[in-house]
Design a protein around this motif. Structure first.
Motif, PDB file in Angstrom:
ATOM      1  N   ALA A   1     -20.466 -46.675 -56.482  1.00 15.78           N
ATOM      2  CA  ALA A   1     -21.847 -46.815 -56.026  1.00 15.78           C
ATOM      3  C   ALA A   1     -22.339 -45.520 -55.402  1.00 15.78           C
ATOM      4  O   ALA A   1     -23.461 -45.089 -55.629  1.00 15.78           O
ATOM      5  N   VAL A   2     -21.481 -44.887 -54.586  1.00 18.92           N
ATOM      6  CA  VAL A   2     -21.826 -43.609 -53.956  1.00 18.92           C
ATOM      7  C   VAL A   2     -20.601 -42.710 -54.038  1.00 18.92           C
ATOM      8  O   VAL A   2     -19.536 -43.049 -53.514  1.00 18.92           O
ATOM      9  N   LYS A   3     -20.764 -41.573 -54.699  1.00 17.33           N
ATOM     10  CA  LYS A   3     -19.668 -40.625 -54.900  1.00 17.33           C
ATOM     11  C   LYS A   3     -19.356 -39.835 -53.630  1.00 17.33           C
ATOM     12  O   LYS A   3     -20.213 -39.671 -52.762  1.00 17.33           O
ATOM     13  N   THR A   4     -18.159 -39.305 -53.587  1.00 10.40           N
ATOM     14  CA  THR A   4     -17.726 -38.454 -52.482  1.00 10.40           C
ATOM     15  C   THR A   4     -18.714 -37.308 -52.256  1.00 10.40           C
ATOM     16  O   THR A   4     -19.117 -37.041 -51.119  1.00 10.40           O
ATOM     17  N   GLN A   5     -19.108 -36.657 -53.334  1.00 11.60           N
ATOM     18  CA  GLN A   5     -20.007 -35.506 -53.232  1.00 11.60           C
ATOM     19  C   GLN A   5     -21.354 -35.896 -52.629  1.00 11.60           C
ATOM     20  O   GLN A   5     -21.955 -35.114 -51.890  1.00 11.60           O
ATOM     21  N   GLU A   6     -21.830 -37.104 -52.926  1.00 12.48           N
ATOM     22  CA  GLU A   6     -23.088 -37.573 -52.342  1.00 12.48           C
ATOM     23  C   GLU A   6     -22.919 -37.833 -50.852  1.00 12.48           C
ATOM     24  O   GLU A   6     -23.783 -37.460 -50.051  1.00 12.48           O
ATOM     25  N   LEU A   7     -21.822 -38.472 -50.482  1.00 11.41           N
ATOM     26  CA  LEU A   7     -21.563 -38.732 -49.061  1.00 11.41           C
ATOM     27  C   LEU A   7     -21.437 -37.427 -48.287  1.00 11.41           C
ATOM     28  O   LEU A   7     -21.914 -37.324 -47.146  1.00 11.41           O
ATOM     29  N   ASP A   8     -20.831 -36.427 -48.914  1.00 10.83           N
ATOM     30  CA  ASP A   8     -20.639 -35.134 -48.248  1.00 10.83           C
ATOM     31  C   ASP A   8     -21.949 -34.422 -47.927  1.00 10.83           C
ATOM     32  O   ASP A   8     -21.988 -33.574 -47.041  1.00 10.83           O
ATOM     33  N   THR A   9     -23.027 -34.766 -48.623  1.00  9.08           N
ATOM     34  CA  THR A   9     -24.324 -34.124 -48.350  1.00  9.08           C
ATOM     35  C   THR A   9     -25.119 -34.851 -47.268  1.00  9.08           C
ATOM     36  O   THR A   9     -26.102 -34.328 -46.773  1.00  9.08           O
ATOM     37  N   MET A  10     -24.686 -36.042 -46.900  1.00 10.99           N
ATOM     38  CA  MET A  10     -25.425 -36.852 -45.918  1.00 10.99           C
ATOM     39  C   MET A  10     -25.062 -36.467 -44.493  1.00 10.99           C
ATOM     40  O   MET A  10     -23.922 -36.161 -44.195  1.00 10.99           O
ATOM     41  N   LYS A  11     -26.056 -36.529 -43.636  1.00  9.39           N
ATOM     42  CA  LYS A  11     -25.860 -36.197 -42.229  1.00  9.39           C
ATOM     43  C   LYS A  11     -26.057 -37.395 -41.302  1.00  9.39           C
ATOM     44  O   LYS A  11     -25.577 -37.394 -40.178  1.00  9.39           O
ATOM     45  N   ARG A  12     -26.809 -38.401 -41.774  1.00 11.39           N
ATOM     46  CA  ARG A  12     -27.176 -39.523 -40.896  1.00 11.39           C
ATOM     47  C   ARG A  12     -26.923 -40.862 -41.591  1.00 11.39           C
ATOM     48  O   ARG A  12     -26.929 -40.948 -42.820  1.00 11.39           O
ATOM     49  N   ALA A  13     -26.760 -41.891 -40.786  1.00 15.19           N
ATOM     50  CA  ALA A  13     -26.586 -43.248 -41.313  1.00 15.19           C
ATOM     51  C   ALA A  13     -27.805 -43.664 -42.125  1.00 15.19           C
ATOM     52  O   ALA A  13     -27.668 -44.350 -43.143  1.00 15.19           O
ATOM     53  N   THR A  14     -28.975 -43.238 -41.719  1.00 13.01           N
ATOM     54  CA  THR A  14     -30.187 -43.601 -42.460  1.00 13.01           C
ATOM     55  C   THR A  14     -30.172 -43.038 -43.882  1.00 13.01           C
ATOM     56  O   THR A  14     -30.723 -43.647 -44.792  1.00 13.01           O
ATOM     57  N   ASP A  15     -29.521 -41.888 -44.086  1.00 20.75           N
ATOM     58  CA  ASP A  15     -29.401 -41.328 -45.439  1.00 20.75           C
ATOM     59  C   ASP A  15     -28.626 -42.287 -46.345  1.00 20.75           C
ATOM     60  O   ASP A  15     -29.029 -42.549 -47.478  1.00 20.75           O
ATOM     61  N   LEU A  16     -27.534 -42.808 -45.842  1.00 21.51           N
ATOM     62  CA  LEU A  16     -26.711 -43.738 -46.619  1.00 21.51           C
ATOM     63  C   LEU A  16     -27.447 -45.051 -46.837  1.00 21.51           C
ATOM     64  O   LEU A  16     -27.448 -45.601 -47.940  1.00 21.51           O
ATOM     65  N   ILE A  17     -28.086 -45.547 -45.827  1.00 22.55           N
ATOM     66  CA  ILE A  17     -28.835 -46.806 -45.936  1.00 22.55           C
ATOM     67  C   ILE A  17     -29.935 -46.680 -46.991  1.00 22.55           C
ATOM     68  O   ILE A  17     -30.108 -47.561 -47.837  1.00 22.55           O
ATOM     69  N   GLU A  18     -30.662 -45.577 -46.969  1.00 21.46           N
ATOM     70  CA  GLU A  18     -31.737 -45.366 -47.945  1.00 21.46           C
ATOM     71  C   GLU A  18     -31.190 -45.262 -49.364  1.00 21.46           C
ATOM     72  O   GLU A  18     -31.772 -45.831 -50.298  1.00 21.46           O
ATOM     73  N   LEU A  19     -30.082 -44.563 -49.550  1.00 21.41           N
ATOM     74  CA  LEU A  19     -29.494 -44.437 -50.881  1.00 21.41           C
ATOM     75  C   LEU A  19     -29.015 -45.793 -51.398  1.00 21.41           C
ATOM     76  O   LEU A  19     -29.286 -46.170 -52.546  1.00 21.41           O
ATOM     77  N   LEU A  20     -28.333 -46.547 -50.561  1.00 19.18           N
ATOM     78  CA  LEU A  20     -27.891 -47.881 -50.970  1.00 19.18           C
ATOM     79  C   LEU A  20     -29.081 -48.772 -51.301  1.00 19.18           C
ATOM     80  O   LEU A  20     -29.042 -49.545 -52.266  1.00 19.18           O
ATOM     81  N   SER A  21     -30.151 -48.656 -50.537  1.00 16.47           N
ATOM     82  CA  SER A  21     -31.348 -49.461 -50.774  1.00 16.47           C
ATOM     83  C   SER A  21     -31.968 -49.168 -52.131  1.00 16.47           C
ATOM     84  O   SER A  21     -32.452 -50.063 -52.811  1.00 16.47           O
ATOM     85  N   ARG A  22     -31.931 -47.904 -52.520  1.00 22.88           N
ATOM     86  CA  ARG A  22     -32.479 -47.533 -53.838  1.00 22.88           C
ATOM     87  C   ARG A  22     -31.582 -48.004 -54.973  1.00 22.88           C
ATOM     88  O   ARG A  22     -32.056 -48.366 -56.036  1.00 22.88           O
ATOM     89  N   ARG A  23     -30.298 -47.995 -54.762  1.00 19.11           N
ATOM     90  CA  ARG A  23     -29.355 -48.285 -55.845  1.00 19.11           C
ATOM     91  C   ARG A  23     -29.056 -49.771 -56.035  1.00 19.11           C
ATOM     92  O   ARG A  23     -28.654 -50.186 -57.101  1.00 19.11           O
ATOM     93  N   ILE A  24     -29.209 -50.519 -55.020  1.00 16.85           N
ATOM     94  CA  ILE A  24     -28.839 -51.926 -55.108  1.00 16.85           C
ATOM     95  C   ILE A  24     -30.075 -52.777 -54.820  1.00 16.85           C
ATOM     96  O   ILE A  24     -30.518 -52.867 -53.695  1.00 16.85           O
ATOM     97  N   SER A  25     -30.588 -53.372 -55.864  1.00 17.16           N
ATOM     98  CA  SER A  25     -31.900 -54.027 -55.791  1.00 17.16           C
ATOM     99  C   SER A  25     -31.986 -55.161 -54.779  1.00 17.16           C
ATOM    100  O   SER A  25     -33.062 -55.411 -54.255  1.00 17.16           O
ATOM    101  N   ILE A  26     -30.911 -55.842 -54.498  1.00 15.91           N
ATOM    102  CA  ILE A  26     -31.024 -56.971 -53.565  1.00 15.91           C
ATOM    103  C   ILE A  26     -30.770 -56.571 -52.118  1.00 15.91           C
ATOM    104  O   ILE A  26     -30.851 -57.407 -51.231  1.00 15.91           O
ATOM    105  N   LEU A  27     -30.486 -55.319 -51.884  1.00 14.93           N
ATOM    106  CA  LEU A  27     -30.206 -54.872 -50.537  1.00 14.93           C
ATOM    107  C   LEU A  27     -31.476 -54.912 -49.700  1.00 14.93           C
ATOM    108  O   LEU A  27     -32.500 -54.379 -50.082  1.00 14.93           O
ATOM    109  N   LYS A  28     -31.412 -55.554 -48.574  1.00 13.43           N
ATOM    110  CA  LYS A  28     -32.548 -55.658 -47.668  1.00 13.43           C
ATOM    111  C   LYS A  28     -32.298 -54.751 -46.474  1.00 13.43           C
ATOM    112  O   LYS A  28     -31.371 -54.949 -45.731  1.00 13.43           O
ATOM    113  N   VAL A  29     -33.148 -53.761 -46.305  1.00 16.42           N
ATOM    114  CA  VAL A  29     -32.999 -52.853 -45.168  1.00 16.42           C
ATOM    115  C   VAL A  29     -33.618 -53.499 -43.940  1.00 16.42           C
ATOM    116  O   VAL A  29     -34.770 -53.911 -43.979  1.00 16.42           O
ATOM    117  N   PRO A  30     -32.854 -53.625 -42.856  1.00 11.73           N
ATOM    118  CA  PRO A  30     -33.389 -54.257 -41.633  1.00 11.73           C
ATOM    119  C   PRO A  30     -34.511 -53.439 -41.034  1.00 11.73           C
ATOM    120  O   PRO A  30     -34.597 -52.269 -41.183  1.00 11.73           O
TER     121      PRO A  30
END
Length: 130
Positions: free
Chosen positions: A101-130
């Motif tokens: 779902a998220v590659k090592t290289q993508e995680l390595d470019t992220m600095k904040r939890a919100t970066d990961l949350i936003e990426l997961l939200s885009r990739r997984i259609s049923i994900l509900k961001v609080p």
């Protein structure tokens, strides 16, 4: 990218489990953060506690999530062929198979939890961001 047919997200840290490893990793984060090799740890945890934004997201999410260290992953998801993953990584469990779902290289470019949350939200259609 993914529809609602997946079972859960599996987050695998680039660290081994155990108290000794936890103490070593915490010290490494504090004294030499630029050489610490687990960006997923950096995104979701501080030196000692879980990131507040990530924790809130995780608790409110309807998605099942599993968090494992790389040694725990190897034991839990044994494969006679072996997995060719690099760590850290986020996987999707679907129909008894694992997909990235998220590659090592993508995680390595992220600095904040919100970066990961936003990426997961885009990739997984049923994900509900609080």
């Amino acid at each position: 990218m993914y529809n609602d047919s997946f079972e859960k997200l599996i987050f695998v840290y680039n660290a081994d489990s155990g108290l000794r490893n936890m103490v070593f990793d915490s010290a490494h984060k504090i004294f030499s953060p630029s050489t610490y090799e687990c960006s997923l740890c950096d995104i979701t945890y501080g030196a000692f506690t879980e990131n507040t934004i990530w924790k809130k997201f995780r608790k409110k999410s309807a998605i099942e999530m599993e968090f494992l260290h790389k040694d725990e992953f190897a034991k839990t998801y044994k494969s006679k062929f072996g997995y060719k993953f690099t760590y850290p990584i986020v996987l999707v469990s679907r129909n008894e198979s694992l997909e990235v779902a998220v590659k090592t290289q993508e995680l390595d470019t992220m600095k904040r939890a919100t970066d990961l949350i936003e990426l997961l939200s885009r990739r997984i259609s049923i994900l509900k961001v609080p």
